[in-house]
Design a protein around this motif. Sequence first.
Motif, PDB file in Angstrom:
ATOM      1  N   SER A 132       0.832  -1.205   0.000  1.00 48.73           N
ATOM      2  CA  SER A 132       0.000   0.000   0.000  1.00 48.73           C
ATOM      3  C   SER A 132       0.871   1.262   0.000  1.00 48.73           C
ATOM      4  O   SER A 132       0.588   2.222  -0.730  1.00 48.73           O
ATOM      5  CB  SER A 132      -0.922   0.003   1.227  1.00 48.73           C
ATOM      6  OG  SER A 132      -1.785  -1.107   1.219  1.00 48.73           O
ATOM      7  N   HIS A 133       1.918   1.238   0.817  1.00 42.69           N
ATOM      8  CA  HIS A 133       2.841   2.378   0.869  1.00 42.69           C
ATOM      9  C   HIS A 133       3.472   2.626  -0.483  1.00 42.69           C
ATOM     10  O   HIS A 133       3.565   3.778  -0.946  1.00 42.69           O
ATOM     11  CB  HIS A 133       3.928   2.113   1.919  1.00 42.69           C
ATOM     12  CG  HIS A 133       5.035   3.117   1.900  1.00 42.69           C
ATOM     13  ND1 HIS A 133       6.224   2.901   1.222  1.00 42.69           N
ATOM     14  CD2 HIS A 133       5.134   4.354   2.462  1.00 42.69           C
ATOM     15  CE1 HIS A 133       6.997   3.954   1.377  1.00 42.69           C
ATOM     16  NE2 HIS A 133       6.386   4.836   2.114  1.00 42.69           N
ATOM     17  N   ASN A 134       3.897   1.550  -1.145  1.00 40.36           N
ATOM     18  CA  ASN A 134       4.525   1.717  -2.455  1.00 40.36           C
ATOM     19  C   ASN A 134       3.535   2.271  -3.474  1.00 40.36           C
ATOM     20  O   ASN A 134       3.889   3.123  -4.292  1.00 40.36           O
ATOM     21  CB  ASN A 134       5.068   0.377  -2.945  1.00 40.36           C
ATOM     22  CG  ASN A 134       5.734   0.493  -4.295  1.00 40.36           C
ATOM     23  OD1 ASN A 134       6.733   1.175  -4.459  1.00 40.36           O
ATOM     24  ND2 ASN A 134       5.159  -0.169  -5.300  1.00 40.36           N
ATOM     25  N   TYR A 135       2.282   1.794  -3.422  1.00 40.49           N
ATOM     26  CA  TYR A 135       1.273   2.270  -4.374  1.00 40.49           C
ATOM     27  C   TYR A 135       1.039   3.772  -4.211  1.00 40.49           C
ATOM     28  O   TYR A 135       1.101   4.537  -5.182  1.00 40.49           O
ATOM     29  CB  TYR A 135      -0.044   1.515  -4.192  1.00 40.49           C
ATOM     30  CG  TYR A 135      -1.179   2.147  -4.951  1.00 40.49           C
ATOM     31  CD1 TYR A 135      -1.271   2.018  -6.340  1.00 40.49           C
ATOM     32  CD2 TYR A 135      -2.136   2.930  -4.301  1.00 40.49           C
ATOM     33  CE1 TYR A 135      -2.294   2.638  -7.048  1.00 40.49           C
ATOM     34  CE2 TYR A 135      -3.155   3.548  -4.997  1.00 40.49           C
ATOM     35  CZ  TYR A 135      -3.227   3.399  -6.378  1.00 40.49           C
ATOM     36  OH  TYR A 135      -4.236   4.012  -7.079  1.00 40.49           O
ATOM     37  N   PHE A 136       0.772   4.213  -2.978  1.00 41.84           N
ATOM     38  CA  PHE A 136       0.455   5.623  -2.765  1.00 41.84           C
ATOM     39  C   PHE A 136       1.677   6.518  -2.956  1.00 41.84           C
ATOM     40  O   PHE A 136       1.554   7.654  -3.412  1.00 41.84           O
ATOM     41  CB  PHE A 136      -0.159   5.822  -1.378  1.00 41.84           C
ATOM     42  CG  PHE A 136      -1.576   5.334  -1.297  1.00 41.84           C
ATOM     43  CD1 PHE A 136      -2.582   5.991  -1.983  1.00 41.84           C
ATOM     44  CD2 PHE A 136      -1.899   4.207  -0.560  1.00 41.84           C
ATOM     45  CE1 PHE A 136      -3.888   5.548  -1.929  1.00 41.84           C
ATOM     46  CE2 PHE A 136      -3.205   3.743  -0.506  1.00 41.84           C
ATOM     47  CZ  PHE A 136      -4.202   4.424  -1.189  1.00 41.84           C
TER      48      PHE A 136
ATOM     49  N   VAL B 109      12.912   6.993 -10.648  1.00 40.91           N
ATOM     50  CA  VAL B 109      11.871   7.720 -11.386  1.00 40.91           C
ATOM     51  C   VAL B 109      11.841   9.183 -10.952  1.00 40.91           C
ATOM     52  O   VAL B 109      11.733  10.095 -11.790  1.00 40.91           O
ATOM     53  CB  VAL B 109      10.495   7.054 -11.161  1.00 40.91           C
ATOM     54  CG1 VAL B 109       9.377   7.920 -11.749  1.00 40.91           C
ATOM     55  CG2 VAL B 109      10.458   5.665 -11.779  1.00 40.91           C
ATOM     56  N   THR B 110      11.946   9.431  -9.645  1.00 42.03           N
ATOM     57  CA  THR B 110      11.926  10.795  -9.116  1.00 42.03           C
ATOM     58  C   THR B 110      13.118  11.595  -9.649  1.00 42.03           C
ATOM     59  O   THR B 110      12.976  12.764 -10.038  1.00 42.03           O
ATOM     60  CB  THR B 110      11.965  10.782  -7.579  1.00 42.03           C
ATOM     61  OG1 THR B 110      10.831  10.050  -7.085  1.00 42.03           O
ATOM     62  CG2 THR B 110      11.934  12.200  -7.024  1.00 42.03           C
TER      63      THR B 110
ATOM     64  N   LYS C 110       2.096   9.591  -5.759  1.00 44.27           N
ATOM     65  CA  LYS C 110       2.312  10.897  -5.112  1.00 44.27           C
ATOM     66  C   LYS C 110       1.245  11.192  -4.057  1.00 44.27           C
ATOM     67  O   LYS C 110       0.777  12.329  -3.917  1.00 44.27           O
ATOM     68  CB  LYS C 110       2.385  12.014  -6.154  1.00 44.27           C
ATOM     69  CG  LYS C 110       3.565  11.873  -7.103  1.00 44.27           C
ATOM     70  CD  LYS C 110       3.600  12.968  -8.128  1.00 44.27           C
ATOM     71  CE  LYS C 110       4.890  12.936  -8.955  1.00 44.27           C
ATOM     72  NZ  LYS C 110       5.231  11.637  -9.525  1.00 44.27           N
ATOM     73  N   TRP C 111       0.834  10.135  -3.343  1.00 46.45           N
ATOM     74  CA  TRP C 111      -0.094  10.221  -2.210  1.00 46.45           C
ATOM     75  C   TRP C 111      -1.447  10.774  -2.616  1.00 46.45           C
ATOM     76  O   TRP C 111      -2.092  11.489  -1.842  1.00 46.45           O
ATOM     77  CB  TRP C 111       0.526  11.032  -1.073  1.00 46.45           C
ATOM     78  CG  TRP C 111       1.916  10.582  -0.754  1.00 46.45           C
ATOM     79  CD1 TRP C 111       3.084  11.181  -1.091  1.00 46.45           C
ATOM     80  CD2 TRP C 111       2.275   9.368  -0.065  1.00 46.45           C
ATOM     81  NE1 TRP C 111       4.163  10.435  -0.654  1.00 46.45           N
ATOM     82  CE2 TRP C 111       3.696   9.317  -0.021  1.00 46.45           C
ATOM     83  CE3 TRP C 111       1.549   8.329   0.531  1.00 46.45           C
ATOM     84  CZ2 TRP C 111       4.393   8.271   0.584  1.00 46.45           C
ATOM     85  CZ3 TRP C 111       2.245   7.287   1.141  1.00 46.45           C
ATOM     86  CH2 TRP C 111       3.643   7.265   1.162  1.00 46.45           C
TER      87      TRP C 111
ATOM     88  N   ARG D 247      -4.358   7.562 -11.747  1.00 45.45           N
ATOM     89  CA  ARG D 247      -4.210   6.853 -13.025  1.00 45.45           C
ATOM     90  C   ARG D 247      -4.452   5.363 -12.798  1.00 45.45           C
ATOM     91  O   ARG D 247      -4.355   4.865 -11.685  1.00 45.45           O
ATOM     92  CB  ARG D 247      -2.806   7.060 -13.593  1.00 45.45           C
ATOM     93  CG  ARG D 247      -1.710   6.586 -12.662  1.00 45.45           C
ATOM     94  CD  ARG D 247      -0.341   6.742 -13.266  1.00 45.45           C
ATOM     95  NE  ARG D 247       0.694   6.344 -12.305  1.00 45.45           N
ATOM     96  CZ  ARG D 247       1.986   6.274 -12.589  1.00 45.45           C
ATOM     97  NH1 ARG D 247       2.408   6.579 -13.794  1.00 45.45           N
ATOM     98  NH2 ARG D 247       2.856   5.903 -11.657  1.00 45.45           N
ATOM     99  N   GLU D 248      -4.782   4.668 -13.882  1.00 45.19           N
ATOM    100  CA  GLU D 248      -4.937   3.219 -13.804  1.00 45.19           C
ATOM    101  C   GLU D 248      -3.694   2.547 -14.374  1.00 45.19           C
ATOM    102  O   GLU D 248      -2.873   3.181 -15.050  1.00 45.19           O
ATOM    103  CB  GLU D 248      -6.181   2.766 -14.579  1.00 45.19           C
ATOM    104  CG  GLU D 248      -6.106   2.948 -16.075  1.00 45.19           C
ATOM    105  CD  GLU D 248      -7.340   2.437 -16.815  1.00 45.19           C
ATOM    106  OE1 GLU D 248      -8.256   1.913 -16.171  1.00 45.19           O
ATOM    107  OE2 GLU D 248      -7.382   2.573 -18.055  1.00 45.19           O
ATOM    108  N   ASP D 249      -3.562   1.277 -14.097  1.00 45.69           N
ATOM    109  CA  ASP D 249      -2.441   0.490 -14.595  1.00 45.69           C
ATOM    110  C   ASP D 249      -2.372   0.580 -16.120  1.00 45.69           C
ATOM    111  O   ASP D 249      -3.396   0.457 -16.800  1.00 45.69           O
ATOM    112  CB  ASP D 249      -2.625  -0.969 -14.156  1.00 45.69           C
ATOM    113  CG  ASP D 249      -1.390  -1.820 -14.401  1.00 45.69           C
ATOM    114  OD1 ASP D 249      -1.038  -2.012 -15.585  1.00 45.69           O
ATOM    115  OD2 ASP D 249      -0.788  -2.300 -13.431  1.00 45.69           O
ATOM    116  N   TRP D 250      -1.173   0.784 -16.657  1.00 50.34           N
ATOM    117  CA  TRP D 250      -1.006   0.958 -18.102  1.00 50.34           C
ATOM    118  C   TRP D 250      -1.497  -0.248 -18.896  1.00 50.34           C
ATOM    119  O   TRP D 250      -1.926  -0.109 -20.054  1.00 50.34           O
ATOM    120  CB  TRP D 250       0.456   1.240 -18.448  1.00 50.34           C
ATOM    121  CG  TRP D 250       1.427   0.151 -18.066  1.00 50.34           C
ATOM    122  CD1 TRP D 250       2.112   0.038 -16.892  1.00 50.34           C
ATOM    123  CD2 TRP D 250       1.808  -0.987 -18.858  1.00 50.34           C
ATOM    124  NE1 TRP D 250       2.899  -1.080 -16.892  1.00 50.34           N
ATOM    125  CE2 TRP D 250       2.735  -1.735 -18.088  1.00 50.34           C
ATOM    126  CE3 TRP D 250       1.470  -1.443 -20.130  1.00 50.34           C
ATOM    127  CZ2 TRP D 250       3.323  -2.907 -18.555  1.00 50.34           C
ATOM    128  CZ3 TRP D 250       2.057  -2.613 -20.601  1.00 50.34           C
ATOM    129  CH2 TRP D 250       2.966  -3.337 -19.812  1.00 50.34           C
TER     130      TRP D 250
END
Length: 268
Positions: free
Chosen positions: A66-70, A158-159, A74-75, A80-83
């Motif tokens: 969950s932490h990785n997803y949010f 990515v950042t 960017k919280w 967006r949905e999965d590509w």
Amino acid sequence: MFFLNVNLLFWLISLLQGSHWMIDVYWTIIPVMLVHYYKTHPLAKFNLVRSSVVILMTWMWSIRLSHNYFRREKWQWGTREDWRFTDMRKQYGNNWWWISFFSVYLSQQVFLIGTCLPIYVVHSMDKPWNFWDSIASAICIVGIVIAYYADTQLHNYVTRNEKLKQLGEPIVPILDEGLWRYSRHPNYFGEQLWWWGVAIFGWNLGFAWSFTGTFINSLCLAYVTVLVEQRMVKQDYRAEAYKEYQKRTSVWVPWFKSSPKEGKDKKA
């Protein structure tokens, strides 16, 4: 019926929103709900230590994911949905609204129930903790830790590229540092370690068939790996660098890089 209702509700909301972003959140919370459902069921019987360890680790896994997803989003909710779903939306056109129920929601339920079969087994057998429970726990924890660090390194990459792009400077085409130096998909490897560790709990209690869901999940992730790599080599700015990366770096299991000459004959 409860999970079918959840699927229907999430699907209907996705139709209204025009996005299937909620399925990522769905994947992180259902195993936690399942482990507590199995434990509190009137017919449940279990070893308290084994049950407590599995519940604790399931929460650890869920919080990490969950932490990785949010963090990735960017919280924010629903940005967006999965590509992959975006690509499928284009592929199926006007039929996507009904196909999405089966390909996105119902299929996810099958995968989750399948991979959580060992958790059901844990709460249907009361046998003393033994050596294999310790091995399963160690594998699960190592998987969670590897996935966390791999996702963190990917997020930092990515950042960093986003900042370089804003400054008008060349971006780094591939991530070839940390765990990603030894595996092209260390986050997938960590995730699979987690599920196979969970599967060992079921096998240890005499239910080898509980491996079935984990095995199918691994096959599906192997297919997703192929899709991700096809997408990578289609991006002009990183195509050549990624092809070279493929030659020298293991697909899932972290391993030492091959030399350029060995890479020509390497079969990952």
